[in-house]
Design a protein around this motif. Structure first.
Motif, PDB file in Angstrom:
ATOM      1  N   GLY A 172     -12.481 -14.806  39.488  1.00 44.81           N
ATOM      2  CA  GLY A 172     -11.766 -13.624  39.957  1.00 44.81           C
ATOM      3  C   GLY A 172     -11.421 -12.605  38.897  1.00 44.81           C
ATOM      4  N   GLN A 173     -11.850 -12.848  37.658  1.00 46.65           N
ATOM      5  CA  GLN A 173     -11.534 -11.906  36.569  1.00 46.65           C
ATOM      6  C   GLN A 173     -12.733 -11.035  36.205  1.00 46.65           C
ATOM      7  N   GLY A 174     -13.759 -11.064  37.043  1.00 43.62           N
ATOM      8  CA  GLY A 174     -14.948 -10.242  36.787  1.00 43.62           C
ATOM      9  C   GLY A 174     -16.104 -11.063  36.252  1.00 43.62           C
ATOM     10  N   PRO A 175     -17.316 -10.481  36.304  1.00 42.56           N
ATOM     11  CA  PRO A 175     -18.476 -11.179  35.747  1.00 42.56           C
ATOM     12  C   PRO A 175     -18.287 -11.379  34.252  1.00 42.56           C
ATOM     13  N   ALA A 176     -18.960 -12.383  33.698  1.00 39.16           N
ATOM     14  CA  ALA A 176     -18.834 -12.651  32.266  1.00 39.16           C
ATOM     15  C   ALA A 176     -20.066 -12.139  31.530  1.00 39.16           C
ATOM     16  N   ILE A 177     -19.811 -11.491  30.411  1.00 34.20           N
ATOM     17  CA  ILE A 177     -20.886 -11.072  29.516  1.00 34.20           C
ATOM     18  C   ILE A 177     -21.039 -12.193  28.498  1.00 34.20           C
ATOM     19  N   LYS A 178     -22.210 -12.800  28.500  1.00 34.30           N
ATOM     20  CA  LYS A 178     -22.397 -13.988  27.674  1.00 34.30           C
ATOM     21  C   LYS A 178     -22.495 -13.632  26.196  1.00 34.30           C
ATOM     22  N   ILE A 179     -21.794 -14.415  25.381  1.00 39.30           N
ATOM     23  CA  ILE A 179     -21.930 -14.302  23.929  1.00 39.30           C
ATOM     24  C   ILE A 179     -22.912 -15.385  23.462  1.00 39.30           C
ATOM     25  N   LYS A 180     -22.745 -16.581  24.017  1.00 34.04           N
ATOM     26  CA  LYS A 180     -23.535 -17.713  23.527  1.00 34.04           C
ATOM     27  C   LYS A 180     -23.472 -18.865  24.510  1.00 34.04           C
ATOM     28  N   ASP A 181     -24.596 -19.601  24.601  1.00 32.20           N
ATOM     29  CA  ASP A 181     -24.568 -20.939  25.201  1.00 32.20           C
ATOM     30  C   ASP A 181     -25.482 -21.817  24.358  1.00 32.20           C
ATOM     31  N   ARG A 182     -25.916 -22.951  24.879  1.00 29.45           N
ATOM     32  CA  ARG A 182     -26.741 -23.858  24.051  1.00 29.45           C
ATOM     33  C   ARG A 182     -28.172 -23.358  23.899  1.00 29.45           C
ATOM     34  N   SER A 183     -28.560 -22.351  24.722  1.00 28.75           N
ATOM     35  CA  SER A 183     -29.957 -21.895  24.691  1.00 28.75           C
ATOM     36  C   SER A 183     -30.136 -20.566  23.952  1.00 28.75           C
ATOM     37  N   ILE A 184     -29.047 -19.851  23.701  1.00 18.58           N
ATOM     38  CA  ILE A 184     -29.190 -18.509  23.128  1.00 18.58           C
ATOM     39  C   ILE A 184     -27.904 -18.042  22.453  1.00 18.58           C
ATOM     40  N   ILE A 185     -28.078 -17.269  21.390  1.00 13.68           N
ATOM     41  CA  ILE A 185     -26.996 -16.421  20.877  1.00 13.68           C
ATOM     42  C   ILE A 185     -27.404 -15.024  21.294  1.00 13.68           C
ATOM     43  N   CYS A 186     -26.663 -14.423  22.200  1.00  6.45           N
ATOM     44  CA  CYS A 186     -27.103 -13.153  22.779  1.00  6.45           C
ATOM     45  C   CYS A 186     -27.174 -12.081  21.690  1.00  6.45           C
ATOM     46  N   HIS A 187     -28.169 -11.219  21.841  1.00  4.91           N
ATOM     47  CA  HIS A 187     -28.417 -10.193  20.824  1.00  4.91           C
ATOM     48  C   HIS A 187     -27.202  -9.272  20.716  1.00  4.91           C
ATOM     49  N   PRO A 188     -26.673  -9.058  19.499  1.00  2.00           N
ATOM     50  CA  PRO A 188     -25.435  -8.286  19.372  1.00  2.00           C
ATOM     51  C   PRO A 188     -25.533  -6.865  19.938  1.00  2.00           C
ATOM     52  N   ARG A 189     -26.695  -6.238  19.784  1.00  3.23           N
ATOM     53  CA  ARG A 189     -26.842  -4.864  20.288  1.00  3.23           C
ATOM     54  C   ARG A 189     -26.836  -4.858  21.831  1.00  3.23           C
ATOM     55  N   VAL A 190     -27.490  -5.831  22.420  1.00  2.00           N
ATOM     56  CA  VAL A 190     -27.527  -5.946  23.885  1.00  2.00           C
ATOM     57  C   VAL A 190     -26.108  -6.181  24.405  1.00  2.00           C
ATOM     58  N   ARG A 191     -25.423  -7.103  23.758  1.00  2.00           N
ATOM     59  CA  ARG A 191     -24.048  -7.421  24.113  1.00  2.00           C
ATOM     60  C   ARG A 191     -23.166  -6.176  24.062  1.00  2.00           C
ATOM     61  N   GLU A 192     -23.305  -5.421  22.970  1.00  2.00           N
ATOM     62  CA  GLU A 192     -22.496  -4.197  22.814  1.00  2.00           C
ATOM     63  C   GLU A 192     -22.777  -3.201  23.926  1.00  2.00           C
ATOM     64  N   LEU A 193     -24.069  -2.995  24.239  1.00  2.27           N
ATOM     65  CA  LEU A 193     -24.416  -2.035  25.281  1.00  2.27           C
ATOM     66  C   LEU A 193     -23.933  -2.513  26.654  1.00  2.27           C
ATOM     67  N   MET A 194     -23.910  -3.822  26.849  1.00  7.06           N
ATOM     68  CA  MET A 194     -23.396  -4.365  28.114  1.00  7.06           C
ATOM     69  C   MET A 194     -21.900  -4.103  28.235  1.00  7.06           C
ATOM     70  N   ILE A 195     -21.171  -4.352  27.155  1.00  6.09           N
ATOM     71  CA  ILE A 195     -19.723  -4.129  27.149  1.00  6.09           C
ATOM     72  C   ILE A 195     -19.412  -2.647  27.328  1.00  6.09           C
ATOM     73  N   GLU A 196     -20.174  -1.824  26.608  1.00  7.76           N
ATOM     74  CA  GLU A 196     -20.002  -0.374  26.702  1.00  7.76           C
ATOM     75  C   GLU A 196     -20.197   0.093  28.158  1.00  7.76           C
ATOM     76  N   THR A 197     -21.224  -0.433  28.808  1.00  7.19           N
ATOM     77  CA  THR A 197     -21.517  -0.054  30.201  1.00  7.19           C
ATOM     78  C   THR A 197     -20.370  -0.474  31.122  1.00  7.19           C
ATOM     79  N   ALA A 198     -19.913  -1.707  30.978  1.00  7.13           N
ATOM     80  CA  ALA A 198     -18.826  -2.197  31.840  1.00  7.13           C
ATOM     81  C   ALA A 198     -17.585  -1.335  31.653  1.00  7.13           C
ATOM     82  N   GLU A 199     -17.265  -0.995  30.391  1.00  7.03           N
ATOM     83  CA  GLU A 199     -16.053  -0.212  30.142  1.00  7.03           C
ATOM     84  C   GLU A 199     -16.186   1.206  30.680  1.00  7.03           C
ATOM     85  N   LYS A 200     -17.342   1.805  30.454  1.00  4.48           N
ATOM     86  CA  LYS A 200     -17.570   3.172  30.926  1.00  4.48           C
ATOM     87  C   LYS A 200     -17.476   3.244  32.444  1.00  4.48           C
TER      88      LYS A 200
END
Ligand code: CO
Ligand code: ZN
Length: 333
Positions: free
Chosen positions: A234-262
């Motif tokens: 109930g707190q919104g979708p999660a933008i993944k930072i990391k799990d056992r299969s991936i460390i999400c690309h920092p630039r992709v992560r930033e653009l995802m966060i930027e989009t959600a905030e905008k």
């Protein structure tokens, strides 16, 4: 969207047998994309053509289940897991085979539940003897949990939320995309994620995307004495930072966060200490694909009834829609 979720979760598709799910998704998404096609492993691609870069959003069609390993002379079946199934969660559950045949799971005599493992479990399909059972099932047949979809008043309960909710989110996002996009977008409905991210690996190789996103469920830490985790229902979708299969690309992560905030879409940040998603396979394709993931918070992942929040689902749709419609730079390298 509730009707779409209900029909998706109530269709069976254990890993490797996703055909019924694929046919349903193809019907539902065909009018929202330029073309759809299927590859030799059964992955479904739904493409909105456009200039580079190409974005790939992947949700897996398969669900956990069991496979028949042995039929005894009294007609009882022995079973093994397909994907991450814990045996104690199957006790008393009904399982359904492709042909609609249903059975119930029970256990042999044990002193303590700790003794419960797959060798102690059996599936009873009501056969009078081994011959009767063999007329109805064969070694290698797969069965899925048999549970109806329920709306609990803003929260949805069903089997196979992992990852039909991701499939539903992609179908709904595709419907809402504007007529013109700044880049190409491919919605992938992948096979065999639960047994090792297999479909996404070949699909990404074929497609050669510039960016990859998995859309899948993630665990939460908001239930009684749950393992500590900073994701709640109930707190919104999660933008993944990391799990056992991936460390999400920092630039992709930033653009995802930027989009959600905008776009004023609520979101959470996710660090999952176990498990993986299709992004794990996609980001390792060819020379590497900068990737991230949108996760739908889910209680009781891989249990017979998995719970998601309708608001999280709606916000996940909005986030995918905005990510697909925003301008993405060509990746470096
Ligand atoms: Co899963
Ligand atoms: Zn999943």
């Amino acid at each position: 969207m509730e009707a779409l979720i209900k029909e998706l979760v109530e269709t069976d598709g254990p890993s490797g047998e996703e055909t019924a799910v694929r046919e349903l998704i193809e019907k539902r998404i065909a009018g929202s994309v330029d073309r759809t096609f299927t590859d030799s492993l059964g992955n479904l691609f739904a493409l909105r053509e456009g200039p580079a870069p190409l974005l790939l959003f992947s949700a897996h069609m398969d669900e956990i289940g069991v496979i028949v390993t042995h039929i005894d002379e009294r007609g009882f079946l022995r079973i093994a897991p397909v994907g991450g199934v814990r045996p104690h969660l199957l006790l008393g559950q009904r399982l359904r085979f492709k042909e609609g045949l249903i059975g119930t799971v029970y256990h042999e005599k044990i002193k303590d539940l700790k003794e419960l493992d797959w060798s102690k479990l059996y599936l009873d399909i009501g056969a009078a003897d081994g011959e009767g059972a063999a007329e109805r099932v064969r070694i290698g047949d797969m069965a899925c949990l048999h549970q109806p979809f329920v709306n609990l008043g803003g929260r949805y309960l069903a089997k196979a939320m992992d990852d039909r909710i991701g499939c539903a989110v992609l179908v709904e996002a595709a419907r809402r995309l504007p007529p013109s996009l700044p880049q190409g977008v491919c919605f992938l409905f992948s096979v065999q994620e639960e047994v090792g991210l297999r479909g996404a690996a070949t699909a990404a190789y074929r497609l050669e995307p510039d960016y990859g996103f998995a859309v899948d469920v993630t665990s939460v830490g908001d239930t009684p004495e749950a393992p500590l985790m900073a994701v709640s229902l109930g707190q919104g979708p999660a933008i993944k930072i990391k799990d056992r299969s991936i460390i999400c690309h920092p630039r992709v992560r930033e653009l995802m966060i930027e989009t959600a905030e905008k776009e004023a879409i609520p979101y959470q940040l996710e660090v999952l200490e176990y498990g993986g998603t299709d992004a794990g396979a996609i980001h390792l394709s060819r020379g590497g694909v900068p990737s991230g993931a949108v996760s739908i918070p889910c209680r009781y992942v891989h249990a017979p009834s998995e719970m998601v929040d309708a608001g999280d689902v709606a916000h996940a749709v909005a986030l995918i829609e905005k990510l697909a419609a925003r301008n993405w730079p060509l990746p470096e390298g």
